[in-house]
Design an enzyme around this catalytic site. Structure first.
Site, PDB file in Angstrom:
ATOM      1  N   HIS A   1       2.620 -16.655 -10.363  1.00 19.39           N
ATOM      2  CA  HIS A   1       3.467 -15.642 -11.023  1.00 19.39           C
ATOM      3  C   HIS A   1       3.252 -14.255 -10.432  1.00 19.39           C
ATOM      4  CE1 HIS A   1       4.007 -18.713 -14.160  1.00 19.39           C
ATOM      5  NE2 HIS A   1       2.700 -18.879 -14.068  1.00 19.39           N
TER       6      HIS A   1
ATOM      7  N   SER B   1       9.487   5.491  10.252  1.00 16.12           N
ATOM      8  CA  SER B   1      10.692   6.043   9.619  1.00 16.12           C
ATOM      9  C   SER B   1      11.085   7.311  10.358  1.00 16.12           C
ATOM     10  CB  SER B   1      10.394   6.341   8.160  1.00 16.12           C
ATOM     11  OG  SER B   1      11.287   7.321   7.680  1.00 16.12           O
TER      12      SER B   1
ATOM     13  N   LYS C   1       5.256   6.537   7.134  1.00 14.64           N
ATOM     14  CA  LYS C   1       5.678   5.153   6.927  1.00 14.64           C
ATOM     15  C   LYS C   1       5.576   4.276   8.160  1.00 14.64           C
ATOM     16  CE  LYS C   1       8.466   3.816   3.986  1.00 14.64           C
ATOM     17  NZ  LYS C   1       9.691   3.460   3.261  1.00 14.64           N
TER      18      LYS C   1
ATOM     19  N   GLU D   1      11.143  -8.184   7.540  1.00 12.19           N
ATOM     20  CA  GLU D   1      12.339  -8.058   6.686  1.00 12.19           C
ATOM     21  C   GLU D   1      13.542  -8.741   7.326  1.00 12.19           C
ATOM     22  OE1 GLU D   1      11.172  -3.918   4.385  1.00 12.19           O
ATOM     23  OE2 GLU D   1      12.563  -3.830   6.061  1.00 12.19           O
TER      24      GLU D   1
END
Ligand code: ARG
Length: 466
Positions: free
Chosen positions: A162, A283, A289, A296
């Protein structure tokens, strides 16, 4: 202007020269099936050799045909071949060029054959080759996982259910879970190859042929185990493409789950892994970042692969026997899924190899969230002979006490623990630390480093033969 007039004003649209242009555009497959040129030529050479050996065409014509086809192969590979949409598909483009090159003998190649069995054999050969490529790529990925597993057989991390820390496991064990998944993918590829290893060539349009062809000969020449037994099935079957898309979609799903974990693990909040610069990007506006773009994209591209499976299943579901032009829609799905899967496998293999594992962050997280509560309950059962349900209840109270005191289970004092159950002795601390918890799970397939190393040895031996 007059061309525009000739096309229907209501539906002609961009098709300046009317219905013929629309028909050509919807009918032609050369823009994508040119990918099958090598398989098409290989199939034609095998077919012509068989025609000569069975005396259906002369040896002299066969020689011209072979020579011409090899010239075409060289032209396509050199980029000098002119593909024509008017000639519809790869089969007719090759045949028309063959006629240019060798004259009337070219017309004999299509004896006892149809484009229906021709396209079926071409695509089968292509998919079979791709399956071998996927098998190799999977082996590379599994090898990368085995190396990481070996390195981290004893590195503790939280195991999750979970998305909540459940029990400590080792990172090596986690890696080996992926080895199992990708090894199943590999066995699916092997199974699919086994089933698609039959040649449809010689089924002709659908009913077979009255020429005395030898389908066993062409099957063998093209590296198939045997010819397909039913001519109707030969030209109408696309199971091999569906199976490829099916195994690709399952494999992509595995890659996507892995990608998702890597994305989570590489967040500053988790900090379990750091991706190498080659598989992440910065970024353009936020200098702090480092984005897991490759992971992804693997996650995103999975939708595309699964889409192709659903697409082709939908094309095939309404197809009466045997061939229908609908089936021309099989190719783009297969080609794009293959290209996408190859890229996804390469990206994940690189990512797994290159990423840095932050063992300290994993260990810290492994100890958080009372992850050894089950170990305490098991200890109560094992040492004090309590029924598990009662042990579960006592452990719940220990967790509540630790929560109150804002400490981990292994930081409770012996008195604290004895205030919950008098039978608890100092020996309990041997299971409350994550390292010990992990070490104790020696059941077959469990997370103990000794067990993980056994799994690694098992797969290393097997992979050689896979
Ligand atoms: N381009 C066609 C395809 O990919 C080849 C087979 C054409 N057969 C036919 N009967 N029109 O399916």
């Amino acid at each position: 202007m007059s061309d525009k007039k000739a096309s229907n004003q209501m539906w002609g649209g961009r098709f300046a020269s009317g219905p013929a242009a629309i028909m050509e555009a919807i009918n032609a497959s050369i823009s994508f099936d040119r990918k099958l040129y090598a398989q098409d030529i290989r199939g034609s050479i095998a077919h012509s050799e068989m025609l000569a050996q069975t005396g259906i065409i002369s040896a002299a014509d066969q020689e011209k045909i072979s020579h011409g086809l090899n010239t075409i192969l060289a032209e396509i590979e050199a980029g000098t071949f002119e593909f024509s949409t008017r000639l519809e598909d790869i089969h007719m483009n090759v045949e028309a060029r063959l006629a240019d090159l060798i004259g009337p003998a070219a017309g004999r190649l299509h004896t006892a054959r149809s484009r229906n069995d021709q396209v079926a054999v071409d695509l089968r050969l292509w998919v079979k080759d791709e399956c071998f490529r996927v098998a190799e790529a999977l082996k590379g990925l599994i090898t990368a996982f085995l190396a990481r597993a070996e390195e981290h057989a004893a590195t503790v991390m939280p195991g999750f259910t979970h998305m909540q820390a459940a029990q400590p496991v080792t990172f090596g064990h986690h890696c080996m879970a992926y080895v199992e998944m990708f090894a199943r993918d590999l066995s699916r590829v092997r199974d699919a190859i086994e089933r698609m290893d039959e040649s449809p060539l010689g089924a002709a349009a659908l009913a077979g042929t009255s020429f005395p062809i030898d389908r066993h000969q062409t099957a063998t020449a093209l590296g198939f185990r045997e010819p397909m037994r039913n001519s109707l099935d030969s030209v109408s079957d696309r199971d091999f493409a569906l199976e490829f898309l099916g195994l690709a979609a399952i494999c992509a799903t595995h890659l996507s789950r892995l990608a998702e974990e890597i994305i989570i693990w590489s967040t500053p909040q988790f900090g379990f892994v750091r991706l190498s610069d080659s598989f992440s990007t910065g970024s353009s506006i936020m200098p702090q970042k480092k984005n897991p773009d490759a992971a992804e994209l693997v996650r995103g591209k999975t939708g595309r692969v699964t889409g192709h499976l659903v697409g082709l299943l939908t094309v095939m579901k309404g197809m009466p026997l045997t061939y229908g032009k609908d089936m021309q829609e099989d190719k783009e799905s297969v080609f794009d899924a293959a290209e996408t899967l190859d890229l996804m496998l390469a990206a994940m293999t690189g990512m797994m190899r290159d990423m840095t594992v932050n063992t300290a962050a994993m260990k810290k997280a492994a100890g958080a969230g009372y992850s050894t509560a089950t170990d305490l309950a098991d200890w109560l059962v094992r040492t004090l002979g309590l029924p598990f349900r009662e042990a579960h209840h006592i452990t719940g109270r220990a967790v509540a006490l630790a929560e109150d005191k804002k400490v981990g289970l292994d930081r409770l004092s012996l008195q604290d623990l004895q205030s919950i159950h008098l039978g608890i002795s100092a020996d309990v601390f041997s299971v409350l630390a994550v390292q010990n918890s992990v070490k104790s799970r020696t059941s077959f397939g469990g997370t103990a480093p000794s067990e993980v190393r056994k799994q690694i040895r098992y797969w290393k031996k097997r992979l050689d033969k896979a």
